[in-house]
Write a protein that holds these residues in place. Structure first.
Motif, short mmCIF file in Angstrom:
data_model
loop_
_atom_site.label_atom_id
_atom_site.label_comp_id
_atom_site.label_asym_id
_atom_site.label_seq_id
_atom_site.Cartn_x
_atom_site.Cartn_y
_atom_site.Cartn_z
N GLN A 34 -2.64 -89.77 60.84
CA GLN A 34 -1.19 -89.90 61.04
C GLN A 34 -0.44 -89.38 59.81
OE1 GLN A 34 -1.52 -94.15 61.83
NE2 GLN A 34 -0.69 -93.82 63.91
N MET B 79 -0.51 -85.60 59.73
CA MET B 79 0.44 -85.05 60.71
C MET B 79 1.87 -85.15 60.17
SD MET B 79 -1.33 -84.06 63.46
CE MET B 79 -0.40 -84.23 64.98
N ARG B 80 2.19 -86.27 59.55
CA ARG B 80 3.53 -86.47 58.99
C ARG B 80 3.80 -85.50 57.84
NH1 ARG B 80 5.47 -91.21 55.28
NH2 ARG B 80 7.70 -90.87 55.37
N LEU C 50 4.64 -82.87 63.97
CA LEU C 50 5.23 -83.67 65.04
C LEU C 50 6.48 -82.96 65.54
CD1 LEU C 50 5.16 -86.92 62.91
CD2 LEU C 50 3.47 -86.27 64.61
N GLY D 74 6.56 -84.88 70.24
CA GLY D 74 5.71 -86.06 70.17
C GLY D 74 4.88 -86.33 71.40
N THR E 224 1.23 -85.56 70.52
CA THR E 224 0.80 -86.10 69.24
C THR E 224 -0.22 -87.23 69.34
OG1 THR E 224 2.92 -85.44 68.29
CG2 THR E 224 1.63 -87.05 67.06
N CYS F 121 0.05 -78.21 73.25
CA CYS F 121 1.33 -78.63 72.68
C CYS F 121 2.41 -77.84 73.39
CB CYS F 121 1.36 -78.37 71.17
SG CYS F 121 2.97 -78.71 70.43
#
Length: 163
Positions: free
Chosen positions: A91, A94-95, A100, A103, A106, A137
């Protein structure tokens, strides 16, 4: 239609309910458990948005029946962060790498990477990118996801943020 009692542990909490034999694990988690981080997209196992961990393996919850997960340990994206709110390394990656967008995909991407990391410890970039091959995505945010994979493989997550 046949009804079955199903019981599993989801993100450390017991979840028990009676459900139809043909209910997917994804629908069961969302409807009976309220785990809305499980996103159901294509419902054919193609987009990967519904990926969760079942007994440590990444699975498409739209393709697995809830009855098949009876007695299993299930983890969704909601169950990755530590109790104090600290993000899981996936996480955080990804941040930090702006992976992101809308979402929708995600949680599935995060669960696929997390399962691979739990299984292999430190997978290399190629393994992480190969695992991404089953994810779609819709926003085409692949570059951020690739950067997150690169950071996870390099072990640079949490060292000052992103690429």
């Amino acid at each position: 239609m046949s009804e079955h009692k199903v019981e599993m542990t989801v993100n450390g909490a017991r979840l028990a309910a009676t459900t139809e034999a043909r209910t997917s694990l994804g629908d069961f988690l969302r409807n009976e458990g309220g785990w809305t981080g499980v996103h159901l997209g294509c419902e054919h196992g193609v987009c990967g948005a519904c990926t969760v961990m079942v007994d440590g393996r990444a699975v498409r919850s739209c393709l697995m029946l809830a009855v098949q997960a009876d007695g299993a340990e299930v983890k969704t994206a909601e169950g990755l962060a530590a109790p104090d709110g600290s993000l899981h390394p996936v996480q955080q990656a990804m941040r930090e790498n702006h992976a992101l967008q809308c979402g929708f995909c995600t949680p599935g991407v995060v669960m696929t990477f997390a399962a691979l990391m739990e299984r292999d410890g430190t997978p290399d970039e190629a393994e992480l990118l190969e695992a991404m091959s089953g994810h779609t995505c819709r926003c085409t945010g692949y570059q951020g996801i690739r950067k997150a994979a690169r950071a996870l493989a390099a072990g640079t997550v949490g060292q000052g943020g992103g690429q």
